[in-house]
Write an enzyme that holds these catalytic residues in place. Sequence first.
Site, PDB file in Angstrom:
ATOM      1  N   GLY A  46       3.610  -1.141  -2.481  1.00  0.00           N
ATOM      2  CA  GLY A  46       4.909  -0.502  -2.583  1.00  0.00           C
ATOM      3  C   GLY A  46       4.833   0.671  -3.534  1.00  0.00           C
ATOM      4  O   GLY A  46       4.036   0.669  -4.480  1.00  0.00           O
ATOM      5  N   GLN A  51       7.589   7.700  -8.664  1.00  0.00           N
ATOM      6  CA  GLN A  51       6.183   7.490  -9.039  1.00  0.00           C
ATOM      7  C   GLN A  51       5.281   8.632  -8.582  1.00  0.00           C
ATOM      8  O   GLN A  51       4.140   8.732  -9.030  1.00  0.00           O
ATOM      9  CB  GLN A  51       5.667   6.158  -8.473  1.00  0.00           C
ATOM     10  CG  GLN A  51       6.291   4.947  -9.157  1.00  0.00           C
ATOM     11  CD  GLN A  51       5.708   3.652  -8.616  1.00  0.00           C
ATOM     12  OE1 GLN A  51       6.066   3.218  -7.543  1.00  0.00           O
ATOM     13  NE2 GLN A  51       4.782   3.060  -9.353  1.00  0.00           N
ATOM     14  N   CYS A  97       2.176  -2.680 -12.586  1.00  0.00           N
ATOM     15  CA  CYS A  97       2.727  -1.495 -11.937  1.00  0.00           C
ATOM     16  C   CYS A  97       1.733  -0.347 -12.048  1.00  0.00           C
ATOM     17  O   CYS A  97       1.126  -0.156 -13.100  1.00  0.00           O
ATOM     18  CB  CYS A  97       4.049  -1.124 -12.613  1.00  0.00           C
ATOM     19  SG  CYS A  97       4.837   0.352 -11.963  1.00  0.00           S
ATOM     20  N   LEU A  98       1.580   0.403 -10.965  1.00  0.00           N
ATOM     21  CA  LEU A  98       0.698   1.576 -10.966  1.00  0.00           C
ATOM     22  C   LEU A  98       1.041   2.549 -12.098  1.00  0.00           C
ATOM     23  O   LEU A  98       0.169   3.195 -12.647  1.00  0.00           O
ATOM     24  CB  LEU A  98       0.867   2.349  -9.659  1.00  0.00           C
ATOM     25  CG  LEU A  98       0.001   2.027  -8.457  1.00  0.00           C
ATOM     26  CD1 LEU A  98       0.348   3.006  -7.350  1.00  0.00           C
ATOM     27  CD2 LEU A  98      -1.474   2.131  -8.804  1.00  0.00           C
ATOM     28  N   HIS A 139      11.242  -4.526  -7.010  1.00  0.00           N
ATOM     29  CA  HIS A 139      10.465  -3.728  -7.975  1.00  0.00           C
ATOM     30  C   HIS A 139      10.608  -2.226  -7.662  1.00  0.00           C
ATOM     31  O   HIS A 139      10.833  -1.415  -8.564  1.00  0.00           O
ATOM     32  CB  HIS A 139       8.996  -4.170  -7.912  1.00  0.00           C
ATOM     33  CG  HIS A 139       8.073  -3.432  -8.841  1.00  0.00           C
ATOM     34  ND1 HIS A 139       7.520  -4.016  -9.961  1.00  0.00           N
ATOM     35  CD2 HIS A 139       7.597  -2.165  -8.829  1.00  0.00           C
ATOM     36  CE1 HIS A 139       6.758  -3.136 -10.590  1.00  0.00           C
ATOM     37  NE2 HIS A 139       6.780  -2.003  -9.914  1.00  0.00           N
ATOM     38  N   GLU A 140      10.497  -1.880  -6.381  1.00  0.00           N
ATOM     39  CA  GLU A 140      10.550  -0.459  -6.005  1.00  0.00           C
ATOM     40  C   GLU A 140      11.967   0.107  -6.160  1.00  0.00           C
ATOM     41  O   GLU A 140      12.138   1.234  -6.621  1.00  0.00           O
ATOM     42  CB  GLU A 140      10.025  -0.241  -4.584  1.00  0.00           C
ATOM     43  CG  GLU A 140       8.594  -0.734  -4.331  1.00  0.00           C
ATOM     44  CD  GLU A 140       7.571  -0.293  -5.374  1.00  0.00           C
ATOM     45  OE1 GLU A 140       7.787   0.744  -6.025  1.00  0.00           O
ATOM     46  OE2 GLU A 140       6.563  -1.008  -5.552  1.00  0.00           O
ATOM     47  N   HIS A 143      12.687   1.174  -9.593  1.00  0.00           N
ATOM     48  CA  HIS A 143      12.160   2.502  -9.958  1.00  0.00           C
ATOM     49  C   HIS A 143      13.194   3.602  -9.699  1.00  0.00           C
ATOM     50  O   HIS A 143      13.251   4.592 -10.425  1.00  0.00           O
ATOM     51  CB  HIS A 143      10.897   2.819  -9.146  1.00  0.00           C
ATOM     52  CG  HIS A 143       9.633   2.271  -9.748  1.00  0.00           C
ATOM     53  ND1 HIS A 143       9.212   2.608 -11.019  1.00  0.00           N
ATOM     54  CD2 HIS A 143       8.700   1.423  -9.256  1.00  0.00           C
ATOM     55  CE1 HIS A 143       8.063   1.982 -11.279  1.00  0.00           C
ATOM     56  NE2 HIS A 143       7.731   1.247 -10.232  1.00  0.00           N
TER      57      HIS A 143
END
Lengths: 167, 180
Positions: A46, A51, A97-98, A139-140, A143
């Site tokens: 995701g 991001q 998380c990235l 989670h996304e 963001h």
Amino acid sequence: MLRDIVIYPDKRLKEVCDEIKNIDEKALKVAQDLLDTMRYYNHTVGIAAPQIGELVRIIAIDASKNKKGQKINHGELIMINPEILDWSSIIKTREGCLSVPDYTGNVNRARKITVKYYDLDGKEHQFDTEGFEAVVIQHEIDHLDGILFIDRIISKRTDLFRRKNYG
Amino acid sequence: MDKYFYALTVIGRDKPGIVAAVSEVLYNKNISIEDSVSTLLGDQFTMTLIISSETNYGVLELKKSFAKARKELELSISLRRIEKEEAKTKEPENLYSVSVYGEDKVGIVYTISKAFADNNINILDLRTRLTSADNPMYVMILEIDLPKDISEDKFKEILNNASKQIGVDYSIRKIETYEL
């Protein structure tokens, strides 16, 4: 186009993103870049527009890429203006998380959600999902509101404390 | 730039200002907190820290800089030098969360941890609590790294044997990290 991942403490990760009013070329480009970037990272299931530095409400998900998402998933999706309409039951997950490398933490998420979104043609969709895919979507979407999983970590100590109000 | 590493522990009767007093000393000496955990045990506040400095302070010299905090807040402080490699945690391979609980008695922590040690199972985190009910219950929550050559069934067998010995219940859950 593969894009660089925005890494905290970049301030763009803490912004509330703008709603997509019409799906123009710019929105389509963001969607394509999200897919390209998500596909590039093998373990990434995701990614949200901020991001890659775009402060608009678009996310890409693909829970089928991970073995935890095998049972319940809706494949690779672009979700425009995603919104959680309903949720029930809670699961504890350990998330990373990235955009926040080298750190994981325990987070409570809804186990089941009903989510609404628009696709690239501007068509409205809605589905129920649970488990891994539900966690990914939450989670996304976080963001898009400038919320990182770190904002949702609860002190470990509380695990062993007695609940005082049995309201 | 070379850095010098130390392990610092602080414990004392709880009151507001302990963390501030300790971190003030570190701040004034330009010392970084690399990793730390602090919590209240009973009414004793305890801090355990890995700290680093670009200045090679002597252990005695550093200890002395806590004199005021130690005296005013009645803290016990210990400090020792550690190697650079000891400042970083190795990536765990196979994380499990384990809950062990039962009627309070001496030897629960020993029996369980001995069984783990005998099988080379490393404990990464451990919290215990004794409830204050009429029949106190002992609760032990662990995070362990299960070696690759021990299957989940084998792990359950190890726990079964140990918990039977001491009459406690247990459960295990694999900790899965969602890399999102």
